[in-house]
Design a protein around this motif. Structure first.
Motif, mmCIF file in Angstrom:
data_model
loop_
_atom_site.group_PDB
_atom_site.id
_atom_site.type_symbol
_atom_site.label_atom_id
_atom_site.label_comp_id
_atom_site.label_asym_id
_atom_site.label_seq_id
_atom_site.Cartn_x
_atom_site.Cartn_y
_atom_site.Cartn_z
ATOM 1 N N ALA A 121 0.817 -1.224 0.000
ATOM 2 C CA ALA A 121 0.000 0.000 0.000
ATOM 3 C C ALA A 121 0.840 1.258 0.000
ATOM 4 N N MET A 122 2.178 1.135 0.252
ATOM 5 C CA MET A 122 3.021 2.319 0.212
ATOM 6 C C MET A 122 3.129 2.882 -1.200
ATOM 7 N N LEU A 123 2.964 2.032 -2.227
ATOM 8 C CA LEU A 123 3.042 2.466 -3.623
ATOM 9 C C LEU A 123 1.680 2.489 -4.294
ATOM 10 N N ILE A 124 0.844 1.562 -3.880
ATOM 11 C CA ILE A 124 -0.472 1.450 -4.529
ATOM 12 C C ILE A 124 -1.534 1.561 -3.453
ATOM 13 N N ASP A 125 -2.313 2.602 -3.503
ATOM 14 C CA ASP A 125 -3.347 2.872 -2.509
ATOM 15 C C ASP A 125 -4.701 2.452 -3.064
ATOM 16 N N LEU A 126 -5.277 1.419 -2.472
ATOM 17 C CA LEU A 126 -6.582 0.893 -2.896
ATOM 18 C C LEU A 126 -7.623 1.258 -1.852
ATOM 19 N N LYS A 127 -8.694 1.862 -2.283
ATOM 20 C CA LYS A 127 -9.767 2.278 -1.388
ATOM 21 C C LYS A 127 -11.073 1.648 -1.848
ATOM 22 N N VAL A 128 -11.719 0.966 -0.909
ATOM 23 C CA VAL A 128 -13.037 0.370 -1.174
ATOM 24 C C VAL A 128 -13.931 0.818 -0.039
ATOM 25 N N ASP A 129 -14.820 1.758 -0.273
ATOM 26 C CA ASP A 129 -15.645 2.348 0.772
ATOM 27 C C ASP A 129 -17.057 2.533 0.237
ATOM 28 N N LYS A 130 -17.852 1.535 0.363
ATOM 29 C CA LYS A 130 -19.237 1.583 -0.105
ATOM 30 C C LYS A 130 -20.108 2.378 0.842
ATOM 31 N N GLU A 131 -19.747 2.432 2.127
ATOM 32 C CA GLU A 131 -20.587 3.099 3.104
ATOM 33 C C GLU A 131 -20.658 4.595 2.844
ATOM 34 N N ARG A 132 -19.613 5.181 2.290
ATOM 35 C CA ARG A 132 -19.632 6.616 2.015
ATOM 36 C C ARG A 132 -20.228 6.950 0.641
ATOM 37 N N GLY A 133 -20.757 5.968 -0.040
ATOM 38 C CA GLY A 133 -21.430 6.224 -1.311
ATOM 39 C C GLY A 133 -20.533 6.233 -2.505
ATOM 40 N N LEU A 134 -19.287 5.679 -2.342
ATOM 41 C CA LEU A 134 -18.405 5.614 -3.499
ATOM 42 C C LEU A 134 -18.927 4.545 -4.451
ATOM 43 N N ARG A 135 -19.080 4.930 -5.712
ATOM 44 C CA ARG A 135 -19.630 3.973 -6.690
ATOM 45 C C ARG A 135 -18.573 3.047 -7.217
ATOM 46 N N TYR A 136 -17.373 3.557 -7.375
ATOM 47 C CA TYR A 136 -16.282 2.754 -7.926
ATOM 48 C C TYR A 136 -15.156 2.634 -6.875
#
Length: 435
Positions: free
Chosen positions: A241-256
């Protein structure tokens, strides 16, 4: 007949010596018979009638000597001199001196007799010894000569034995001198060795101090390293994650799902263009490749080629051979690619990596590693063709909603996989540091 006069000591007397002692001639005879010599104590005698109350002085000593000479003259005089006679005190002193000399002479006589007897016995023994060696007649002389020769032989043997003893003693003395010299040499060598030992001891002490300093520095570095490792463990730094930051947050309404702020989508739609999709899937392929490498996973059917413009998946066909046609290439995020088949191939590869990560995680839990104790299972279950309860084979190619849910599940499992790989690697580092 009573008569008066002056004594030589200076005192007056009323009864002369003629009436008491028989006259001066008797006194002269007593003096001649006894050979009396007055002791020095009499010379320094203190007369009570003279009135001398202090110790002797040179003048009193000369006076006493004159008095003694006068007494001798009076005692040896041929006729009575009324002016120079002896008083009773002086006569008593002369009598006491005569008795003391008589006792001394008696003791000397006894000593002379004992000495004479001892000398006589010694002379008798000497005469007997001379007679035994030099007899008077010839027969006894011959026997005594034989005895004398025997004695001489014995003496000769004793002399030879004494010579041999002296020779032995001389040899022993020489040997002792030699050993003494050797001991001196050994003592000198020991002194040199002791000096060298002390030098080495000083050198070792210096080395020990240097080693203590080095050890202290090493312990300090180790403590700093342990503190850094503890800090790394506490902050839970994720290496991928220091080079590649992946975010998966459905609770905040992110669609992708976002990967380095790029949207990971099924196909271009609205403001999501094809270039963003290609870059997003290329980063996802790089993250999956990093996690597989950290977990030491080797797939037998799939290979990832993480190009910057677009990642590729290369898989083997069911019937493997050496022909190039047996390998299938899938372009991730490419607009002309068959998206359902590409995502199906991606899911198959990631499912193998997740299963391998679960095995490694269980092994780490058996070793009771703290870093992986709080890590749970993947968010969504998966298989070769399913993820999160979605069967990818049954989804239509135009079902954007279904494929979006599948991409969300894929991204969630990929995020868990990144966290799992980071913790396992960190636990291995901490374990190696403790050992």
């Amino acid at each position: 007949m009573s008569m008066t006069g002056n004594c030589t000591c200076g005192n007056n007397y009323s009864n002369g010596l003629g009436g008491c002692s028989g006259g001066p001639l008797d006194i002269v005879q007593k003096f001649d018979a006894s050979f009396v010599h007055l002791p020095p104590s009499l010379v320094s005698h203190d007369h009570s009638s003279a009135g001398c109350g202090v110790g002797p002085t040179p003048a009193s000593f000369i006076e006493s000597h004159r008095h003694l000479v006068l007494l001798e003259r009076v005692a040896l005089a041929d006729e009575t001199n009324s002016d120079q006679a002896l008083c009773l005190d002086c006569a008593e002193r002369i009598r006491t001196a005569l008795e003391l000399d008589s006792d001394r002479l008696e003791r000397e006589r006894e000593m002379y007799e004992e000495t004479t007897k001892s000398e006589y016995r010694r002379q008798e023994n000497l005469v007997r010894a001379i007679q035994s060696v030099w007899p008077s007649d010839d027969a006894e002389g011959q026997d005594n000569c034989i005895k004398t020769e025997w004695v001489l032989q014995n003496y000769s043997r004793e002399i030879e034995a004494m010579k041999e003893t002296c020779r032995i003693q001389t040899d022993e003395t020489a040997e002792l001198l030699r050993l003494q010299n050797m001991q001196k040499i050994i003592s000198q060598e020991l002194d040199d060795v002791e000096w060298n030992v002390e030098e080495h001891q000083n050198f070792l002490e210096l080395e020990a101090r240097s080693f203590d300093n080095a050890e202290e520095q090493a312990w300090k570095q180790l403590s700093e390293s342990a503190a850094e490792l503890e800090q790394l463990a506490s902050t839970r730094i994720q290496l991928p994650a220091m080079l590649i930051d992946l975010k998966v947050d459905k609770e905040r309404g992110l669609r992708y799902p976002l990967i380095n702020e790029l949207r990971l989508a099924y196909r271009p739609k609205g403001d999501v263009d094809k270039i963003e999709i290609q870059l997003a899937w290329s980063l996802a392929a790089q993250l999956l490749l990093a996690c597989g490498s950290l977990l030491q996973y080797q797939s037998q059917h799939w290979k990832i080629v993480p190009l910057s413009t677009g990642a590729k998946l290369i898989g083997k066909a069911a019937k493997s051979s050496s022909n190039d046609k047996d390998f299938i290439v899938y372009n991730l995020g490419h607009p002309k690619a068959n998206r359902p088949e590409t995502l199906l191939a991606w899911n198959d590869l990631m499912h193998g990596v997740v299963q391998h990560a679960i095995c490694v995680l269980n092994e780490a839990r058996k070793n009771e590693l703290v870093e992986v104790s709080s890590l749970g299972e993947p968010p969504f279950t998966s298989s070769n063709a399913e993820i999160g309860g979605i069967n990818l084979l049954q989804l239509d190619a135009n079902d954007d909603s279904g494929w979006s849910r599948a991409i969300h599940c894929i991204s969630s499992n990929l995020l868990w996989l990144s966290d799992c790989a980071s913790r396992i690697v960190l636990s291995d580092v901490l374990l190696a540091a403790k050992v």
